[in-house]
Design a protein around this motif. Structure first.
Motif, PDB file in Angstrom:
ATOM      1  N   GLY A 150      43.670  51.063  85.768  1.00 38.20           N
ATOM      2  CA  GLY A 150      44.090  51.734  84.529  1.00 38.20           C
ATOM      3  C   GLY A 150      44.083  50.802  83.341  1.00 38.20           C
ATOM      4  O   GLY A 150      43.823  51.344  82.304  1.00 38.20           O
ATOM      5  N   LEU A 151      44.640  49.699  83.696  1.00 34.46           N
ATOM      6  CA  LEU A 151      44.657  48.662  82.545  1.00 34.46           C
ATOM      7  C   LEU A 151      43.325  48.297  81.947  1.00 34.46           C
ATOM      8  O   LEU A 151      42.968  48.077  80.994  1.00 34.46           O
ATOM      9  CB  LEU A 151      45.321  47.490  83.127  1.00 34.46           C
ATOM     10  CG  LEU A 151      47.051  47.478  83.061  1.00 34.46           C
ATOM     11  CD1 LEU A 151      47.663  46.133  83.810  1.00 34.46           C
ATOM     12  CD2 LEU A 151      47.380  47.398  81.704  1.00 34.46           C
ATOM     13  N   LEU A 152      42.407  48.156  83.067  1.00 38.94           N
ATOM     14  CA  LEU A 152      41.033  47.701  82.929  1.00 38.94           C
ATOM     15  C   LEU A 152      40.303  48.720  82.373  1.00 38.94           C
ATOM     16  O   LEU A 152      39.223  48.358  81.676  1.00 38.94           O
ATOM     17  CB  LEU A 152      40.599  46.947  84.411  1.00 38.94           C
ATOM     18  CG  LEU A 152      41.086  46.000  85.063  1.00 38.94           C
ATOM     19  CD1 LEU A 152      40.636  45.885  86.387  1.00 38.94           C
ATOM     20  CD2 LEU A 152      40.746  44.625  84.115  1.00 38.94           C
ATOM     21  N   ALA A 153      40.525  49.909  82.411  1.00 38.00           N
ATOM     22  CA  ALA A 153      39.548  51.006  81.994  1.00 38.00           C
ATOM     23  C   ALA A 153      39.720  51.100  80.471  1.00 38.00           C
ATOM     24  O   ALA A 153      40.780  50.611  79.901  1.00 38.00           O
ATOM     25  CB  ALA A 153      40.362  52.407  82.601  1.00 38.00           C
ATOM     26  N   GLY A 154      38.403  51.458  79.994  1.00 33.86           N
ATOM     27  CA  GLY A 154      38.487  51.522  78.556  1.00 33.86           C
ATOM     28  C   GLY A 154      39.559  52.815  78.081  1.00 33.86           C
ATOM     29  O   GLY A 154      40.000  52.500  77.091  1.00 33.86           O
ATOM     30  N   GLU A 155      39.419  53.860  78.829  1.00 34.13           N
ATOM     31  CA  GLU A 155      40.545  54.877  78.550  1.00 34.13           C
ATOM     32  C   GLU A 155      41.581  54.960  79.631  1.00 34.13           C
ATOM     33  O   GLU A 155      41.092  55.197  80.836  1.00 34.13           O
ATOM     34  CB  GLU A 155      39.877  56.052  78.178  1.00 34.13           C
ATOM     35  CG  GLU A 155      40.689  57.420  77.635  1.00 34.13           C
ATOM     36  CD  GLU A 155      39.991  58.395  76.996  1.00 34.13           C
ATOM     37  OE1 GLU A 155      40.197  59.613  77.502  1.00 34.13           O
ATOM     38  OE2 GLU A 155      38.782  58.189  76.377  1.00 34.13           O
ATOM     39  N   ALA A 156      42.625  54.831  79.451  1.00 36.51           N
ATOM     40  CA  ALA A 156      43.804  54.976  80.848  1.00 36.51           C
ATOM     41  C   ALA A 156      43.592  56.485  81.347  1.00 36.51           C
ATOM     42  O   ALA A 156      43.533  57.315  80.643  1.00 36.51           O
ATOM     43  CB  ALA A 156      44.912  54.816  80.192  1.00 36.51           C
ATOM     44  N   PRO A 157      43.687  56.689  82.699  1.00 39.16           N
ATOM     45  CA  PRO A 157      43.909  57.717  83.306  1.00 39.16           C
ATOM     46  C   PRO A 157      45.045  58.689  82.859  1.00 39.16           C
ATOM     47  O   PRO A 157      46.080  58.159  82.299  1.00 39.16           O
ATOM     48  CB  PRO A 157      44.024  57.299  84.741  1.00 39.16           C
ATOM     49  CG  PRO A 157      43.611  56.004  84.889  1.00 39.16           C
ATOM     50  CD  PRO A 157      43.782  55.425  83.543  1.00 39.16           C
TER      51      PRO A 157
END
Length: 189
Positions: free
Chosen positions: A166-173
């Protein structure tokens, strides 16, 4: 109570407040600058205390980092333990945890600091003990929903991975996305 005991208790309380301020400042410094940014000077400045306070309350940077990691893990464990014991059914527990996970990613500084400190603990075994209660709290939460030991282990390992991704994602889940994954991991009856 005599005046000596009262002043001793007052000094002890003030000392505990200063120690707590230094730990919280350490977490903020790590969130902002990484663990490499933790020095006596930066932590003291962040806490609004003299530099000598860090050396008075902590033997060194490792002790400060260990105290910060322990503090974070204790807070996180308490939150998970509360969710596990909260009234409601399995669906309610999974939903509450999903909301909490999504909330952690809305202001991720604290979470980022925790992950960085956990990575330091890989190389510093003395810091690993701080993570035991955390792992136990996650396992206890999972056991409220399933008696399958493999699912319990899978959940305790996957939880941090979901947050890290989630931290790595461009948009958090979203909470709904986390809920879908947690239901699959735990498969409550």
């Amino acid at each position: 109570m005599n005046s000596t005991a009262a002043s001793t208790d007052g000094r002890r309380a003030k000392g505990e407040l200063r120690r707590r301020a230094l730990i919280e400042a350490t977490v903020r410094v790590i969130a902002r600058d990484g663990a490499a940014g933790v020095t006596h000077r930066t932590v003291a400045k962040e806490a609004g205390l003299p530099t000598t306070a860090t050396t008075y309350y902590f033997d060194g940077i490792d002790a400060l980092l260990t105290a910060a990691l322990t503090s974070c893990m204790e807070e996180d464990s308490a939150r998970i333990e509360q969710l596990a014991e909260a009234p409601g059914d399995d669906v309610d527990r999974i939903r509450a945890l999903s909301v909490q996970m999504a909330d952690l990613l809305t202001a991720p500084g604290h979470l980022l600091a925790e992950f960085e400190m956990c990575l330091l603990a890989v190389r510093r075994p003395e810091q690993r003990t701080a993570t035991r209660r955390w792992k136990n709290a996650l396992a206890a939460f999972a056991r409220r929903l399933t008696d399958d030991p493999v699912r319990v282990k899978l959940f305790t390992h996957a939880y941090d991975g979901l947050l890290l991704q989630g931290l790595l994602a461009g948009e958090a889940p979203t909470a709904e996305e986390f809920e879908e994954l947690l239901r699959e991991l735990l498969r409550p009856e």
